[in-house]
Write an enzyme that holds these catalytic residues in place. Structure first.
Site, PDB file in Angstrom:
ATOM      1  N   ASP A 122       0.898  -1.148   0.000  1.00 53.48           N
ATOM      2  CA  ASP A 122       0.000   0.000   0.000  1.00 53.48           C
ATOM      3  C   ASP A 122       0.935   1.196   0.000  1.00 53.48           C
ATOM      4  O   ASP A 122       1.529   1.512   1.042  1.00 53.48           O
ATOM      5  CB  ASP A 122      -0.899  -0.002   1.245  1.00 53.48           C
ATOM      6  CG  ASP A 122      -1.897   1.147   1.199  1.00 53.48           C
ATOM      7  OD1 ASP A 122      -1.541   2.217   0.670  1.00 53.48           O
ATOM      8  OD2 ASP A 122      -3.024   0.981   1.695  1.00 53.48           O
ATOM      9  N   HIS A 123       1.089   1.827  -1.154  1.00 56.90           N
ATOM     10  CA  HIS A 123       2.187   2.805  -1.263  1.00 56.90           C
ATOM     11  C   HIS A 123       1.995   3.995  -0.323  1.00 56.90           C
ATOM     12  O   HIS A 123       2.946   4.697  -0.018  1.00 56.90           O
ATOM     13  CB  HIS A 123       2.418   3.247  -2.712  1.00 56.90           C
ATOM     14  CG  HIS A 123       1.309   4.056  -3.294  1.00 56.90           C
ATOM     15  ND1 HIS A 123       0.230   3.489  -3.896  1.00 56.90           N
ATOM     16  CD2 HIS A 123       1.120   5.386  -3.367  1.00 56.90           C
ATOM     17  CE1 HIS A 123      -0.582   4.433  -4.294  1.00 56.90           C
ATOM     18  NE2 HIS A 123      -0.072   5.607  -3.996  1.00 56.90           N
TER      19      HIS A 123
ATOM     20  N   GLU B 197      -8.727  14.050  -5.219  1.00 59.81           N
ATOM     21  CA  GLU B 197      -8.044  14.141  -6.505  1.00 59.81           C
ATOM     22  C   GLU B 197      -8.781  15.155  -7.373  1.00 59.81           C
ATOM     23  O   GLU B 197     -10.009  15.210  -7.334  1.00 59.81           O
ATOM     24  CB  GLU B 197      -8.052  12.785  -7.200  1.00 59.81           C
ATOM     25  CG  GLU B 197      -7.246  11.733  -6.473  1.00 59.81           C
ATOM     26  CD  GLU B 197      -7.395  10.369  -7.123  1.00 59.81           C
ATOM     27  OE1 GLU B 197      -6.632  10.068  -8.051  1.00 59.81           O
ATOM     28  OE2 GLU B 197      -8.305   9.629  -6.711  1.00 59.81           O
TER      29      GLU B 197
ATOM     30  N   HIS C 161      -6.037   2.445   1.351  1.00 61.97           N
ATOM     31  CA  HIS C 161      -5.243   3.597   1.789  1.00 61.97           C
ATOM     32  C   HIS C 161      -5.836   4.303   3.011  1.00 61.97           C
ATOM     33  O   HIS C 161      -5.152   4.548   4.000  1.00 61.97           O
ATOM     34  CB  HIS C 161      -5.121   4.636   0.660  1.00 61.97           C
ATOM     35  CG  HIS C 161      -4.606   4.062  -0.620  1.00 61.97           C
ATOM     36  ND1 HIS C 161      -3.525   3.221  -0.677  1.00 61.97           N
ATOM     37  CD2 HIS C 161      -5.014   4.217  -1.902  1.00 61.97           C
ATOM     38  CE1 HIS C 161      -3.301   2.884  -1.938  1.00 61.97           C
ATOM     39  NE2 HIS C 161      -4.188   3.471  -2.693  1.00 61.97           N
TER      40      HIS C 161
END
Ligand code: NAP
Length: 490
Positions: free
Chosen positions: A177-178, A216, A240
């Site tokens: 999970d970046h 976003e 996230h």
């Protein structure tokens, strides 16, 4: 300030999906930077595969173009060294060809760390794992990296985890999970557990509520087909946002050891108050963007981008979540994410309670409650908002100022991308920043009833104009409680 680099053991990294978007934009640049900083051992190799019929030379040309597109000041010597590490092997993972060649190259060095990175659609995770197993490529030093999404609900995630588990043991599986690799996210742990200041205040007695926003400004664009099968809840919240919530809410782990941290995160996920259909109706808002304006230009609505007018997929979701435990009882966690919102910003806002009594008269102005703002993007940093006296002889007038720690300004070093750290953690075998299987299951257990409730009611998501902060119902969701969304980056 010099960056401290801790070398990793020698390795062979195999990237499945080496011609895909993730490899192009993230993995190749991340590996280049680690090589530039001298972290990658001289003998380490990067093997890249996909179906495309490239020679290694052709792939290196493709990779060089990717690096030139994404990195401004490439170092020529480092570029040449990095490209020299790349070997391309064409494999259609659904067929037999190519596996033997990959095996032959890997078996030249059976004792080094061997990592498989599955940068491909999850539909073929199982096929690739089976192929790796069949080709006999798993040894004690092997790890596999799985990208999101892990399933589309609890049942499919379980099936996927079981398929991968037939070939790899849990300690070999790195579910990436970046968000967890972001500098600020790790700073959240440093802030909480390396300072005595916050812990006594980190509970329902002193914290009024928490907001987590992942906004976003872009729409779904060319990814509409994929996105329509997912939606904001699966795409952002299940992974996230819930991971961020865990790091804010977890108890101090005994150590930074992977299982100590993951045990504490799991407890948070299990303490999330479950949603009944009535609570979904009351505490969750889902939206879908309509045509509007973004960056000054007109943009189409979601359905127009999708080319269909019957989609119920949400491009926005706002949730009032509660954690039913001693520390957080009565503290709402407002979560929100969406596409085509007013700006691109990801942040966690910890809003402290008001002071119990003001000694200042009305001429001092309004006393704003303290806030801790942890910004993940666009500019990573942490800001503590406190009240001070306005400087000068104008009497006791108060004003709010940020104690600001923007990492880019505070430390004159390049802020590494999350993938740089995470790939090196894979090589080190450190799973602290990767999701354990039971965390994924617990997250789905909380998400599934929301999806089921939506699918039962078949209600249309609430429309919102592109370039705004989502449906007005989302504003009402928080304002009903006498609070407001933090929108100062708008
Ligand atoms: P993508 O651009 O569609 O790339 C897919 C890759 O898989 C291509 O290299 C493709 O190459 C290869 N491939 C497809 N079928 C194959 C087959 N049968 N055998 C061998 N190779 C095959 O996808 P992506 O955007 O890079 O995403 C990859 C994964 O990362 C997905 O799980 C995605 O959800 C996840 N992810 C992506 C991003 C991102 O920013 N892109 C962010 C987070 C997570 P060929 O067609 O040449 O075979």
């Amino acid at each position: 300030m010099a960056v401290r680099v801790i070398a990793v053991d020698d390795f062979d990294l195999v990237v499945f999906g080496g011609t895909g978007d993730l490899a192009h934009r993230k993995l190749l640049p991340a590996l280049y930077f680690r090589d530039l900083d001298g972290q990658i051992p001289d003998a380490a190799r990067i093997l890249v595969t996909s179906r495309r019929e490239f020679s290694s030379g052709e792939y290196r040309t493709w990779a060089e173009e990717a690096l030139r597109e994404h990195i401004k000041d490439l170092d020529d010597a480092a570029l040449t060294r990095f490209l020299g590490r790349l070997t391309y092997v064409a494999i259609d993972v659904a067929a037999d060809a190519g596996w033997a060649e990959l095996g032959k190259i890997l078996n030249e060095r059976p004792d080094v760390v061997r990592a498989f990175y599955l940068a491909v659609s999850p539909d073929i995770f199982g096929t690739i794992c089976a192929g790796i197993g069949k080709a006999g490529l798993v040894n004690a030093n092997t790890r596999v990296v799985i990208e999101k999404p892990i399933g589309k609900d609890g049942q499919s995630a379980k099936a996927l985890n079981e398929t991968i588990g037939k070939v790899f043991q849990e300690h070999q599986i790195f579910r990436i999970d970046h968000y967890l690799g972001k500098e600020t996210v790790q700073n959240l742990m440093a802030l909480r557990f390396a300072n005595a200041l916050f812990e006594p205040l980190w509970n329902a007695a002193h914290i009024d509520h928490v907001q987590i926003t992942v906004a976003e400004s872009l729409g779904v664009g060319g990814r509409a087909g994929y996105y329509d099968t997912a939606g904001a809840l699966r795409d952002m919240v299940q992974n996230h946002i819930l991971q961020l919530l865990c790091l804010v809410a977890m108890e101090p782990p005994a150590s930074m050891d992977a299982d100590s941290v993951r045990d504490e995160k799991l407890k948070v996920l299990k303490a999330l108050a479950p949603f009944t259909p009535e609570l979904v109706e009351k505490h969750i808002v889902r939206g879908q963007y309509k045509a509007g304006a973004s960056s000054g230009g007109a943009v189409p609505g979601y359905l127009e981008e999708l080319g269909r007018d019957d989609s119920l997929t949400e491009t926005f979701v706002a949730i009032k979540a509660e954690i039913a435990n001693w520390r957080w009882s009565g503290v709402p966690f407002y979560l929100r994410t969406g596409k085509r919102l007013a700006t691109r910003v990801s942040e966690i806002v910890v809003q402290f309670r008001p002071i119990p009594h003001s000694i200042f008269g009305s001429e001092a102005g309004v006393i704003t409650d303290n806030r801790l703002v942890i910004r993940l993007q666009p500019d990573e940093g942490v800001k503590m908002e406190i009240m001070i006296k306005d400087p000068g002889p104008g009497g006791m007038r108060l004003r709010r100022v940020p104690l600001d720690m923007s990492f880019a300004n505070a430390f004159k070093v390049r802020n590494p991308d999350a993938y740089e750290r995470l790939i090196m953690d894979v090589i080190r075998g450190n799973q602290t920043l990767f999701m354990r299987r039971d965390e994924v299951d617990a997250a789905w257990q909380w998400i599934d009833p929301i999806l089921e409730s939506w699918s039962a009611t078949k209600d249309q998501p609430k429309g919102y104009t592109a370039g705004t902060w989502g449906p007005s119902a989302s504003i009402a969701l928080i304002e009903r409680d006498g609070r407001t969304w933090s929108e100062e980056n708008a």
